[in-house]
Design a protein around this motif. Structure first.
Motif, PDB file in Angstrom:
ATOM      1  N   LYS B 194     -11.113 -15.406  34.530  1.00 28.78           N
ATOM      2  CA  LYS B 194     -10.993 -14.236  33.651  1.00 28.78           C
ATOM      3  C   LYS B 194      -9.701 -13.521  33.998  1.00 28.78           C
ATOM      4  N   VAL B 195      -8.952 -13.180  32.962  1.00 27.82           N
ATOM      5  CA  VAL B 195      -7.707 -12.445  33.155  1.00 27.82           C
ATOM      6  C   VAL B 195      -7.907 -11.066  32.543  1.00 27.82           C
ATOM      7  N   LEU B 196      -7.932 -10.058  33.394  1.00 21.80           N
ATOM      8  CA  LEU B 196      -8.144  -8.688  32.909  1.00 21.80           C
ATOM      9  C   LEU B 196      -6.817  -7.971  32.899  1.00 21.80           C
ATOM     10  N   ASP B 197      -6.481  -7.456  31.732  1.00 20.23           N
ATOM     11  CA  ASP B 197      -5.186  -6.832  31.626  1.00 20.23           C
ATOM     12  C   ASP B 197      -5.330  -5.322  31.745  1.00 20.23           C
ATOM     13  N   ILE B 198      -4.241  -4.722  32.297  1.00 22.66           N
ATOM     14  CA  ILE B 198      -4.299  -3.261  32.443  1.00 22.66           C
ATOM     15  C   ILE B 198      -3.100  -2.637  31.705  1.00 22.66           C
ATOM     16  N   GLY B 199      -2.594  -3.318  30.671  1.00 24.53           N
ATOM     17  CA  GLY B 199      -1.416  -2.779  29.949  1.00 24.53           C
ATOM     18  C   GLY B 199      -0.192  -3.548  30.363  1.00 24.53           C
ATOM     19  N   THR B 200      -0.044  -4.742  29.776  1.00 26.51           N
ATOM     20  CA  THR B 200       0.807  -5.740  30.397  1.00 26.51           C
ATOM     21  C   THR B 200       1.412  -6.698  29.393  1.00 26.51           C
ATOM     22  N   ILE B 201       2.465  -7.400  29.848  1.00 26.05           N
ATOM     23  CA  ILE B 201       2.940  -8.582  29.125  1.00 26.05           C
ATOM     24  C   ILE B 201       2.768  -9.752  30.086  1.00 26.05           C
ATOM     25  N   PHE B 202       2.010 -10.745  29.680  1.00 25.58           N
ATOM     26  CA  PHE B 202       1.791 -11.874  30.579  1.00 25.58           C
ATOM     27  C   PHE B 202       1.610 -13.155  29.776  1.00 25.58           C
ATOM     28  N   LYS B 203       1.671 -14.236  30.515  1.00 29.09           N
ATOM     29  CA  LYS B 203       1.633 -15.553  29.872  1.00 29.09           C
ATOM     30  C   LYS B 203       0.579 -16.403  30.569  1.00 29.09           C
ATOM     31  N   VAL B 204      -0.207 -17.094  29.772  1.00 27.12           N
ATOM     32  CA  VAL B 204      -1.182 -18.036  30.317  1.00 27.12           C
ATOM     33  C   VAL B 204      -0.816 -19.413  29.806  1.00 27.12           C
ATOM     34  N   THR B 205      -0.626 -20.371  30.720  1.00 31.61           N
ATOM     35  CA  THR B 205      -0.255 -21.727  30.314  1.00 31.61           C
ATOM     36  C   THR B 205      -1.281 -22.690  30.875  1.00 31.61           C
ATOM     37  N   THR B 206      -1.856 -23.475  29.994  1.00 30.05           N
ATOM     38  CA  THR B 206      -2.820 -24.485  30.438  1.00 30.05           C
ATOM     39  C   THR B 206      -2.184 -25.859  30.283  1.00 30.05           C
ATOM     40  N   LEU B 207      -2.169 -26.622  31.374  1.00 23.67           N
ATOM     41  CA  LEU B 207      -1.669 -27.995  31.304  1.00 23.67           C
ATOM     42  C   LEU B 207      -2.645 -28.867  32.052  1.00 23.67           C
ATOM     43  N   ASN B 208      -3.386 -29.656  31.308  1.00 20.48           N
ATOM     44  CA  ASN B 208      -4.412 -30.548  31.861  1.00 20.48           C
ATOM     45  C   ASN B 208      -5.355 -29.763  32.768  1.00 20.48           C
ATOM     46  N   ASP B 209      -5.319 -30.016  34.067  1.00 11.51           N
ATOM     47  CA  ASP B 209      -6.303 -29.439  34.960  1.00 11.51           C
ATOM     48  C   ASP B 209      -5.831 -28.129  35.591  1.00 11.51           C
ATOM     49  N   THR B 210      -4.704 -27.604  35.166  1.00 13.76           N
ATOM     50  CA  THR B 210      -4.138 -26.433  35.837  1.00 13.76           C
ATOM     51  C   THR B 210      -3.811 -25.337  34.837  1.00 13.76           C
ATOM     52  N   VAL B 211      -4.182 -24.114  35.207  1.00 15.87           N
ATOM     53  CA  VAL B 211      -3.848 -22.949  34.379  1.00 15.87           C
ATOM     54  C   VAL B 211      -2.918 -22.066  35.196  1.00 15.87           C
ATOM     55  N   LYS B 212      -1.828 -21.661  34.585  1.00 17.55           N
ATOM     56  CA  LYS B 212      -0.877 -20.806  35.297  1.00 17.55           C
ATOM     57  C   LYS B 212      -0.806 -19.465  34.585  1.00 17.55           C
ATOM     58  N   VAL B 213      -0.804 -18.387  35.357  1.00 17.39           N
ATOM     59  CA  VAL B 213      -0.670 -17.042  34.787  1.00 17.39           C
ATOM     60  C   VAL B 213       0.585 -16.420  35.373  1.00 17.39           C
ATOM     61  N   VAL B 214       1.464 -15.961  34.500  1.00 20.87           N
ATOM     62  CA  VAL B 214       2.702 -15.314  34.946  1.00 20.87           C
ATOM     63  C   VAL B 214       2.752 -13.929  34.334  1.00 20.87           C
ATOM     64  N   VAL B 215       2.986 -12.916  35.154  1.00 22.58           N
ATOM     65  CA  VAL B 215       3.043 -11.545  34.646  1.00 22.58           C
ATOM     66  C   VAL B 215       4.500 -11.152  34.467  1.00 22.58           C
ATOM     67  N   GLU B 216       4.848 -10.746  33.246  1.00 21.56           N
ATOM     68  CA  GLU B 216       6.233 -10.310  33.002  1.00 21.56           C
ATOM     69  C   GLU B 216       6.373  -8.814  33.288  1.00 21.56           C
ATOM     70  N   GLU B 217       5.400  -8.032  32.777  1.00 16.49           N
ATOM     71  CA  GLU B 217       5.427  -6.575  33.037  1.00 16.49           C
ATOM     72  C   GLU B 217       4.018  -6.115  33.300  1.00 16.49           C
ATOM     73  N   GLY B 218       3.858  -5.020  34.008  1.00 15.62           N
ATOM     74  CA  GLY B 218       2.524  -4.428  34.206  1.00 15.62           C
ATOM     75  C   GLY B 218       1.715  -5.162  35.258  1.00 15.62           C
ATOM     76  N   GLU B 219       0.408  -5.132  35.093  1.00 16.03           N
ATOM     77  CA  GLU B 219      -0.501  -5.727  36.078  1.00 16.03           C
ATOM     78  C   GLU B 219      -1.627  -6.458  35.388  1.00 16.03           C
ATOM     79  N   VAL B 220      -2.108  -7.517  36.047  1.00 16.08           N
ATOM     80  CA  VAL B 220      -3.362  -8.132  35.604  1.00 16.08           C
ATOM     81  C   VAL B 220      -4.246  -8.338  36.815  1.00 16.08           C
ATOM     82  N   LEU B 221      -5.539  -8.467  36.541  1.00 17.12           N
ATOM     83  CA  LEU B 221      -6.485  -8.803  37.601  1.00 17.12           C
ATOM     84  C   LEU B 221      -7.136 -10.120  37.218  1.00 17.12           C
ATOM     85  N   LEU B 222      -7.064 -11.090  38.115  1.00 17.90           N
ATOM     86  CA  LEU B 222      -7.687 -12.388  37.855  1.00 17.90           C
ATOM     87  C   LEU B 222      -9.023 -12.431  38.591  1.00 17.90           C
ATOM     88  N   LYS B 223     -10.037 -12.944  37.889  1.00 16.52           N
ATOM     89  CA  LYS B 223     -11.348 -13.056  38.541  1.00 16.52           C
ATOM     90  C   LYS B 223     -11.860 -14.475  38.408  1.00 16.52           C
TER      91      LYS B 223
END
Lengths: 192, 335
Positions: B194-223
């Motif tokens: 779960k990616v919880l955003d708190i007012g942000t710009i971010f990117k989620v990329t899924t490639l096969n068995d791996t998910v990558k989350v990159v935050v450009e601005e702000g904050e996120v909480l991953l659960k």
């Protein structure tokens, strides 16, 4: 397509966990790595075999190898080193055979097509339009298969100068011979 | 233009460094014209040097061989669900049933209850499933958050999106510019993450068995399960789906801003060793006097020490022996 999204990862950490990354890396880089190897080995099958082996070893040694640079750079560097080693051992084998008195047969690659007289004339005519030094450098590369350093040493010029001359030759000849290139492709196809 | 011809020539001659080869490949990918120029040059080189032309390899065939050699398990065979007449009849019946249900549902949703003055449905149709098939799809959600959905990806909005919640499911990849709302946090589920955003710009990329989350601005909480991981701007993390692993990517130390360039023009090995000794933690010693005069012309740009030594030893055909205190160079005369 490059696996750009992995360039920010520590690639070996992900590779240790995810074998599908190996497949993605292979699909992304196999062609360009084989092409690079080919420039050294001049043998397509040999180049592809070597790159395939590289990926094989990468997977089997993933726990041991430490890559700090980006994965693509590591792969290209590996191909470079492997190719040079292969060439070196080929040269040593040739030297050994000559010492043993084994008759050396000139290594005529069966895949190299024989040029027609017309094509040969066209090439010579094109080379003769090059400035004298440029033509001399190009002929050494073409007929004697000398490396840039060897040409530089022979002519007492810098390697940079050799590079400049070869670049000029490439440009001039590409334009002068463009009408003959399709015929050459057909020749290659018939040779296969 | 002159420079690219030199680079192509070096490459075809088998003289390009790995970095030069990569740059040339990148240049080729910039345009069809570049690729055409390269191909023409390669053919011309093959023509004049009577060498072969490199043909595009069969990558899938080679990958198959690699997987067989590595003993990777065969992928589960795809069950072909279509092909029997009975199956086609069943599908047709199923579709007819669905059409019937959809029709009834629509009638239910649009009928006006006796006595009421307004229709029960919203004026604005709500898309709760958004797909980007062949190309990137950019759109704005009801809460004014902007989404760039990667080709082949899907976004599913939870029931009551922007009314009681801001929960979504992502299959694939996307970039999100989220409008902040304390009352309704923006939450994306990607498999179990779960990616919880708190007012942000971010990117989620899924490639096969791996998910990558990159935050450009702000904050996120991953659960993930019981674990939480906070990310701020320029942070990234990866989640390996099959292994349930979530890890923050530790940013490596910043690379030096300036290029480190060493240019040796017809320099003797002795001169080169003088320079390299400044970089080496061990003393470099030339053990055979006759190789001191071996000459080399080379440019090193941001190469590490080991690589520079490697190149020198290969070019001059000298051996390198490491002892606890020294690096020793051996070889035969270059003359």
């Amino acid at each position: 397509m490059h696996v750009n999204q992995y360039e920010e990862y520590n690639p070996m950490e992900v590779l240790k966990m995810d074998k599908s990354l190996l497949e993605d890396l292979f699909r992304s880089h196999f062609a360009e790595l084989s092409r690079y190897a080919f420039t050294f080995l001049k043998d397509q099958n040999g180049a592809e075999d070597m790159v395939q082996q590289l990926f094989f070893n990468l997977w089997n040694k993933r726990e041991e190898i430490e890559i700090t640079a980006n994965m693509r750079a590591y792969l290209f560097r590996s191909v470079h080193n492997l190719s040079l080693n292969k060439l070196k051992s080929k040269n040593h084998r040739t030297m050994y055979q000559s010492f043993e008195g084994v008759e050396l047969v000139e290594n005529q690659d069966a895949s190299q097509p024989m040029l027609t007289a017309e094509m040969e004339t066209a090439i010579e005519a094109a080379i003769s339009t090059l400035p004298e030094k440029c033509a001399e450098v190009f002929r050494m590369s073409r007929f004697e298969h000398l490396k840039y350093q060897e040409i530089a040493d022979r002519l007492q010029i810098s390697v940079k100068t050799v590079e400049n001359q070869m670049g000029k030759a490439l440009r001039v000849l590409r334009e002068a011979l463009q009408d003959y290139l399709p015929a050459f492709i057909i020749l290659l196809l018939f040779e296969l | 233009m002159e420079e690219i011809d030199q680079q192509i020539s070096r490459y075809l001659q088998g003289e390009a460094s790995p970095e030069e080869a990569m740059l040339l490949e990148d240049w080729k990918q910039e345009s069809a014209e570049n690729r055409a120029l390269f191909d023409q040059s390669a053919r011309m080189y093959a023509y004049t040097h009577q060498s072969g032309v490199f043909a595009a390899p069969d990558v899938e065939q080679r990958l198959k061989k690699l997987k067989a050699a590595l003993d990777f398990p065969e992928e589960a065979p795809v069950r072909h669900l279509f092909g029997t007449r009975r199956m086609w009849i069943s599908v047709a019946a199923g579709i007819a049933l669905l059409i019937g249900i959809a029709g009834w549902w629509n009638w239910q949703a649009t009928r006006i209850a006796p006595g009421s003055l307004t229709a029960e449905n919203n004026d604005q149709p709500v898309e709760d499933r958004i797909q980007a098939s062949g190309a990137v799809k950019t759109f704005t959600l009801q809460d004014q958050s902007r989404v760039e959905l990667a080709a082949g990806s899907e976004l599913i909005l939870d029931k009551g999106f922007n009314r009681s919640n801001r929960r979504l499911q992502l299959k694939g990849s996307g970039r999100f510019e989220v409008v902040h709302d304390d009352q309704m946090p923006f939450e994306i589920a990607v498999h179990k993450l779960k990616v919880l955003d708190i007012g942000t710009i971010f990117k989620v990329t899924t490639l096969n068995d791996t998910v990558k989350v990159v935050v450009e601005e702000g904050e996120v909480l991953l659960k993930l399960n019981q674990k939480s991981l906070g990310l701020v701007a320029r942070d990234s993390a990866y989640y390996v789906i099959s292994k349930d692993i979530l890890k923050k990517y530790e940013r490596p130390a910043a690379a030096p801003v300036a290029d480190k360039v060493y240019i040796f023009e017809d320099a003797s090995l002795k001169e080169i060793v003088l320079v390299l000794n400044e970089l080496s933690s061990k003393e470099i010693v030339i053990r055979n006097a006759e190789i001191e005069k071996c000459k080399l012309t080379v440019t090193f740009r941001n190469e590490d020490f080991a690589t520079m030594l490697d190149i020198i030893s290969q070019t001059l055909e000298i051996s390198v022996v490491q002892t606890p205190q020294t690096i020793e160079l051996y070889g035969k005369s270059c003359e």
